[in-house]
Design an enzyme around this catalytic site. Sequence first.
Site, PDB file in Angstrom:
ATOM      1  N   ARG A  89     -48.469  89.521  69.217  1.00 37.49           N
ATOM      2  CA  ARG A  89     -48.684  90.961  69.063  1.00 37.49           C
ATOM      3  C   ARG A  89     -47.693  91.761  69.923  1.00 37.49           C
ATOM      4  O   ARG A  89     -47.238  92.838  69.512  1.00 37.49           O
ATOM      5  CB  ARG A  89     -50.132  91.319  69.413  1.00 37.49           C
ATOM      6  CG  ARG A  89     -50.529  92.719  68.954  1.00 37.49           C
ATOM      7  CD  ARG A  89     -52.019  92.956  69.098  1.00 37.49           C
ATOM      8  NE  ARG A  89     -52.441  92.874  70.481  1.00 37.49           N
ATOM      9  CZ  ARG A  89     -53.717  92.903  70.874  1.00 37.49           C
ATOM     10  NH1 ARG A  89     -54.684  92.999  69.989  1.00 37.49           N
ATOM     11  NH2 ARG A  89     -54.029  92.824  72.155  1.00 37.49           N
ATOM     12  N   LYS A 139     -49.474  97.965  70.079  1.00 38.89           N
ATOM     13  CA  LYS A 139     -49.980  98.350  71.400  1.00 38.89           C
ATOM     14  C   LYS A 139     -48.857  99.068  72.156  1.00 38.89           C
ATOM     15  O   LYS A 139     -48.205  98.505  73.038  1.00 38.89           O
ATOM     16  CB  LYS A 139     -50.463  97.095  72.137  1.00 38.89           C
ATOM     17  CG  LYS A 139     -51.694  97.347  72.975  1.00 38.89           C
ATOM     18  CD  LYS A 139     -52.404  96.078  73.326  1.00 38.89           C
ATOM     19  CE  LYS A 139     -53.296  96.229  74.519  1.00 38.89           C
ATOM     20  NZ  LYS A 139     -54.298  97.285  74.441  1.00 38.89           N
TER      21      LYS A 139
HETATM   22  N1  PLP Z   1     -58.073  98.650  70.080  1.00 37.95           N
HETATM   23  C1  PLP Z   1     -57.321  99.229  71.025  1.00 37.95           C
HETATM   24  C2  PLP Z   1     -56.819 100.598  70.784  1.00 37.95           C
HETATM   25  C3  PLP Z   1     -57.045  98.539  72.221  1.00 37.95           C
HETATM   26  O1  PLP Z   1     -56.329  99.102  73.185  1.00 37.95           O
HETATM   27  C4  PLP Z   1     -57.562  97.241  72.402  1.00 37.95           C
HETATM   28  C5  PLP Z   1     -57.263  96.491  73.609  1.00 37.95           C
HETATM   29  O2  PLP Z   1     -56.419  95.664  73.672  1.00 37.95           O
HETATM   30  C6  PLP Z   1     -58.330  96.690  71.384  1.00 37.95           C
HETATM   31  C7  PLP Z   1     -58.560  97.413  70.241  1.00 37.95           C
HETATM   32  C8  PLP Z   1     -58.882  95.319  71.513  1.00 37.95           C
HETATM   33  O3  PLP Z   1     -57.915  94.339  71.333  1.00 37.95           O
HETATM   34  P1  PLP Z   1     -58.040  92.928  71.974  1.00 37.95           P
HETATM   35  O4  PLP Z   1     -59.334  92.369  71.537  1.00 37.95           O
HETATM   36  O5  PLP Z   1     -56.899  92.163  71.440  1.00 37.95           O
HETATM   37  O6  PLP Z   1     -57.983  93.115  73.448  1.00 37.95           O
HETATM   38  C1  COI Z   2     -57.568  95.798  76.609  1.00 38.93           C
HETATM   39  O1  COI Z   2     -58.698  95.617  76.180  1.00 38.93           O
HETATM   40  O2  COI Z   2     -56.887  94.878  77.091  1.00 38.93           O
HETATM   41  C2  COI Z   2     -56.953  97.113  76.556  1.00 38.93           C
HETATM   42  O3  COI Z   2     -55.770  97.162  76.607  1.00 38.93           O
HETATM   43  C3  COI Z   2     -57.817  98.286  76.436  1.00 38.93           C
HETATM   44  C4  COI Z   2     -57.556  99.372  77.427  1.00 38.93           C
HETATM   45  C5  COI Z   2     -57.705  98.969  78.853  1.00 38.93           C
HETATM   46  C6  COI Z   2     -56.289 100.080  77.154  1.00 38.93           C
END
Ligand code: PLP
Ligand code: COI
Length: 341
Positions: free
Chosen positions: A82, A184
């Site tokens: 990602r 991200k």
């Molecule tokens: N959505 C957003 C906008 C985020 O910043 C995050 C955090 O990483 C997630 C979803 C959840 O993603 P993940 O489960 O890969 O941490």
């Molecule tokens: C995460 O869950 O790792 C995120 O990046 C979410 C937030 C802290 C920006």
Amino acid sequence: MATKDIDWGSLGFGYVQTDFSYVSNYKDGKWDEGSLTADHNITLSECAGVLQYAQTVFEGLKAYTTEDGKIVTFRPDLNAQRLNDSAARLEIPTLPEGRFIEAVEKVVKANADWVPPYGSGATLYIRPYIFGFNPVIGVKPADEYQFRILCTPVGPYFKGGAKPITIKVSDFDRAAPHGTGHIKAGLNYAMSLHPIVTAHKEGFDENMYLDAGSRTYVEETGGANFLFVTKEGKVVTPKSNSILPSITRRSLMYVAKEILGLEAEEREIRFDEVKDFAECGLCGTAAVISPVGCINDHGKEIKFPSGMEEMGPTTKKLYETLTGIQMGRIEAPKGWIHVIK
Ligand code: PLP
Ligand code: COI
């Protein structure tokens, strides 16, 4: 060396400087070898690409101490992929094959004393990021970049941990159709700062964003994807090209189907369906699964039957299975747990 003397249970989600960070520089078309550093400050040009045009992408993952005392991370290969997808979208050079995981291993090993003990409720949050380093004044990508990883021990993202939260439907948009919502990029989070400050002032914990094009479908919050449970016990999660493909969400959908034997579906979810769901949760690395008890839609409240005291029963099963896998209490699907030490 011994685990740091910290009151792990009282940690919130904040920055605590650890011993080492990882740093690698991109110059003349290639990445250098990369190394650990004890210098947690960065000196860069006042005109750096990251400062002028927000050319930065990041990741978030955690290191856990398992029941049998190992230090592990959860599906870091998906964070590596990602980060490169995010980088490509912002014209940032991608990392060579294997570099991300090698860097995570190095920096977590070096900060092993900062990985909170098993059962403490805390984890070591790992924040990899890449940003435009050299001066840029015309609107164009930088030529030089820095890839860094910082580590910081963290507790729950939302105060109160597993207690249900209240969110509001935001009038702001987080991401445009065909924009950058699916990667991200730091800029997405800059977009969400005014809405989150506004929500907090009004007494809400987070924002629910709807699709920017039609304001009909549920997207996500500022930092987590949604999971809902229907009254029939089916797990559903929004499908959209403008939300971040959460690794936690993808893992939970697998857990729901393959381990818990539940029906689980990723599909477009209209906001007007939400009032009929039995449970709602936010999922992400930082949030793990945070139950939502109430959604405020411009003064009209949607209260989930699971209430404001406890997680709903299906959300709880998902939470316990996922954290059980991460902490080594439940056998993990192949490739999910990456042992560091
Ligand atoms: N959505 C957003 C906008 C985020 O910043 C995050 C955090 O990483 C997630 C979803 C959840 O993603 P993940 O489960 O890969 O941490
Ligand atoms: C995460 O869950 O790792 C995120 O990046 C979410 C937030 C802290 C920006």
